[in-house]
Motif scaffolding. Structure first.
Motif, mmCIF file in Angstrom:
data_model
loop_
_atom_site.group_PDB
_atom_site.id
_atom_site.type_symbol
_atom_site.label_atom_id
_atom_site.label_comp_id
_atom_site.label_asym_id
_atom_site.label_seq_id
_atom_site.Cartn_x
_atom_site.Cartn_y
_atom_site.Cartn_z
ATOM 1 N N ILE A 112 0.836 -1.207 0.000
ATOM 2 C CA ILE A 112 0.000 0.000 0.000
ATOM 3 C C ILE A 112 0.872 1.260 0.000
ATOM 4 N N VAL A 113 1.896 1.270 0.826
ATOM 5 C CA VAL A 113 2.785 2.433 0.889
ATOM 6 C C VAL A 113 3.487 2.624 -0.458
ATOM 7 N N ARG A 159 2.554 1.521 -3.463
ATOM 8 C CA ARG A 159 1.592 1.927 -4.498
ATOM 9 C C ARG A 159 1.232 3.400 -4.369
ATOM 10 N N THR A 160 1.142 3.875 -3.153
ATOM 11 C CA THR A 160 0.859 5.293 -2.929
ATOM 12 C C THR A 160 2.005 6.145 -3.469
ATOM 13 N N ILE A 161 3.228 5.728 -3.208
ATOM 14 C CA ILE A 161 4.402 6.441 -3.721
ATOM 15 C C ILE A 161 4.377 6.460 -5.249
ATOM 16 N N MET A 196 1.816 6.117 -7.300
ATOM 17 C CA MET A 196 0.728 6.945 -7.807
ATOM 18 C C MET A 196 1.032 8.435 -7.681
ATOM 19 N N SER A 197 1.888 8.801 -6.743
ATOM 20 C CA SER A 197 2.218 10.215 -6.556
ATOM 21 C C SER A 197 2.978 10.785 -7.748
ATOM 22 N N TYR A 250 1.811 1.542 -13.529
ATOM 23 C CA TYR A 250 1.799 1.528 -12.060
ATOM 24 C C TYR A 250 2.284 0.176 -11.550
ATOM 25 N N SER A 278 5.609 -0.471 -9.286
ATOM 26 C CA SER A 278 5.461 -0.942 -7.907
ATOM 27 C C SER A 278 6.040 -2.346 -7.746
ATOM 28 N N ILE A 328 5.950 4.140 7.665
ATOM 29 C CA ILE A 328 6.166 5.104 6.585
ATOM 30 C C ILE A 328 7.566 5.709 6.679
#
Length: 147
Positions: A38-39, A41-43, A45-46, A55, A59, A130
């Motif tokens: 999750i962390v 994927r968030t990075i 997507m940023s 993506y 990832s 994080i």
């Protein structure tokens, strides 16, 4: 005061248990794998809007065992004794499987990283999850740029 993600999940869904000290290292790695993903994927997507395939490729390269091994090598100096003990328990666990495209050593180190992330998550310490992933990835990028 904002609640940790695990506290919110436990309260809203009326879950009991989930004491990180009561789980095996492989159980911690099971949930830690998802948290790490999750962390990351968030990075990814940023970086902006792109195809889901892009993506996924980005990832995937960041969560594979060799990448997690590099993250561990970068965060190792920042781990306290408790975190190092959890990592070592995960790393030394005998898993029934090995990743197809990873060495046994990388796979075991990655399992240690995932166990640590799972432990910290269940402990309610997403800030530390994080922080450590950020340190690991930032230092990894700096080392790549130095080469």
């Amino acid at each position: 005061m904002e609640q940790s993600l695990i506290t919110k999940i436990k309260e809203e869904l009326h879950l009991s248990g989930l004491d990180p000290k009561s789980y095996s290292p492989l159980a911690l790695a099971y949930i830690g794998d998802a948290i790490y993903e999750i962390v990351v994927r968030t990075i990814v997507m940023s970086a902006g809007n792109m195809s889901v395939n892009k993506y996924h490729k980005k990832s995937s390269s960041m969560v594979k065992a060799s990448a997690q091994t590099a993250v561990f090598e970068n965060i190792e100096p920042y781990l306290n004794d408790e975190e190092m003990a959890v990592y070592k328990r995960g790393r030394n666990s005998k898993s029934g499987s090995v990743a197809k495209h990873a060495s046994v050593l990388d796979y075991r180190k990655a399992t240690g990283v995932e166990a640590l992330m799972g432990y910290l998550f269940l402990k309610g310490n997403m800030d530390r999850v994080i922080e450590l992933i950020g340190i690991g990835l930032e230092l990894g990028e700096e080392k790549e740029n130095e080469s």
